[in-house]
Design a protein around this motif. Structure first.
Motif, PDB file in Angstrom:
ATOM      1  N   TYR A 163       1.929  -1.946   5.882  1.00 55.07           N
ATOM      2  CA  TYR A 163       1.008  -1.755   4.833  1.00 55.07           C
ATOM      3  C   TYR A 163       0.555  -3.094   4.219  1.00 55.07           C
ATOM      4  O   TYR A 163       1.002  -4.060   4.571  1.00 55.07           O
ATOM      5  N   THR A 164      -0.157  -3.008   3.045  1.00 52.51           N
ATOM      6  CA  THR A 164      -0.798  -3.913   2.578  1.00 52.51           C
ATOM      7  C   THR A 164       0.018  -4.088   1.399  1.00 52.51           C
ATOM      8  O   THR A 164       1.141  -3.460   0.942  1.00 52.51           O
ATOM      9  N   ARG A 165      -0.317  -5.413   0.708  1.00 50.34           N
ATOM     10  CA  ARG A 165       0.216  -5.843  -0.905  1.00 50.34           C
ATOM     11  C   ARG A 165       0.380  -4.764  -1.789  1.00 50.34           C
ATOM     12  O   ARG A 165       1.035  -4.606  -2.616  1.00 50.34           O
ATOM     13  N   LEU A 183       9.226   0.409   3.743  1.00 50.19           N
ATOM     14  CA  LEU A 183       9.128  -0.876   3.002  1.00 50.19           C
ATOM     15  C   LEU A 183      10.628  -1.305   3.011  1.00 50.19           C
ATOM     16  O   LEU A 183      10.859  -2.338   3.266  1.00 50.19           O
ATOM     17  N   PHE A 222       2.947  -2.317  -1.503  1.00 53.56           N
ATOM     18  CA  PHE A 222       4.016  -2.831  -1.880  1.00 53.56           C
ATOM     19  C   PHE A 222       4.225  -2.828  -3.492  1.00 53.56           C
ATOM     20  O   PHE A 222       5.299  -2.129  -4.015  1.00 53.56           O
ATOM     21  N   CYS A 273       5.433  -6.591   4.290  1.00 51.28           N
ATOM     22  CA  CYS A 273       4.094  -5.618   4.178  1.00 51.28           C
ATOM     23  C   CYS A 273       3.826  -5.695   5.807  1.00 51.28           C
ATOM     24  O   CYS A 273       3.383  -4.717   6.327  1.00 51.28           O
TER      25      CYS A 273
END
Length: 205
Positions: A43-45, A16, A48, A38
């Motif tokens: 990656y997804t929220r 990230l 995060f 993201c």
């Protein structure tokens, strides 16, 4: 299982942070979104927000990471300095200065975040405290080298702030003309003048 979760979390944070630097540098901090970071990191929220409360928090973590890397570089330069390698202020500066990076992407991101923080008193205080801690971490290495040549630093805070000003001011000049050796040499000269002005010969030296 207990040892794998922290490793996974560390890897998630690293990806990230790396993605955010790219997105911030390309889009500008003020125009970047959590979704863009993201997507770049894969990656997804949820991933995060399990690591950072906001893009502000992510930037501050990025700054912490880069500061730690810089301090490691300063420590390595200090530890590797031979007994006769530092003979005056110039040689001390020339030993440590290369460990303080001049980075195009980071300068763009940090300059934009600084402008953002100036509109937010809470962020401004955190950035000021962070800069103070960076200067404080730098001083033992510089003072250690100056001690070898019989000099001392009467006001550590003043010298630390002055060196941050030198770095910030000359970084943009070096980035504007990266191929001009004169610009880089002036960066060194200014640092030498500042360290000389804010240090003094030790009593009895």
């Amino acid at each position: 299982m207990t040892t794998r979760v922290p490793r996974r979390r560390t890897e998630t944070r690293r990806r990230l942070l790396d993605a955010a630097l790219e997105v911030f540098a390309e889009e500008g901090f003020g125009r970047s979104t959590v979704e863009q970071v993201c997507e770049r990191a894969g990656y997804t929220r949820g991933a995060f927000y399990s690591n950072f409360a906001s893009l502000d928090e992510l930037f501050l973590a990025m700054w912490e990471q880069r500061s730690a890397t810089m301090i490691d570089g300063l420590r390595a330069a200090f530890d590797e300095a031979g007994a006769g390698e530092v003979t005056d202020v110039r040689s001390a500066v020339e030993l440590l200065l290369p460990a303080i990076p001049v980075d195009d992407a980071w300068y763009r991101v940090s300059a934009e975040f600084t402008a953002h923080a100036l509109r937010n008193p809470g962020l401004r205080r955190r950035m000021t405290a962070r800069e103070d801690s960076i200067a404080e971490a730098l001083m033992p290495f510089l003072e250690g080298l100056l001690t070898r040549i019989g000099r001392t630093v009467p006001d550590r805070a003043a010298l630390g702030q002055a060196l941050i000003a030198v770095h910030d001011g000359t970084t943009v000049q070096c980035l504007m003309e990266p191929g001009d050796p004169v610009v880089w040499q002036r960066r060194t000269e200014l640092a030498v003048h500042v360290v000389t002005a804010y240090s003094a010969e030790s009593r009895g030296a």
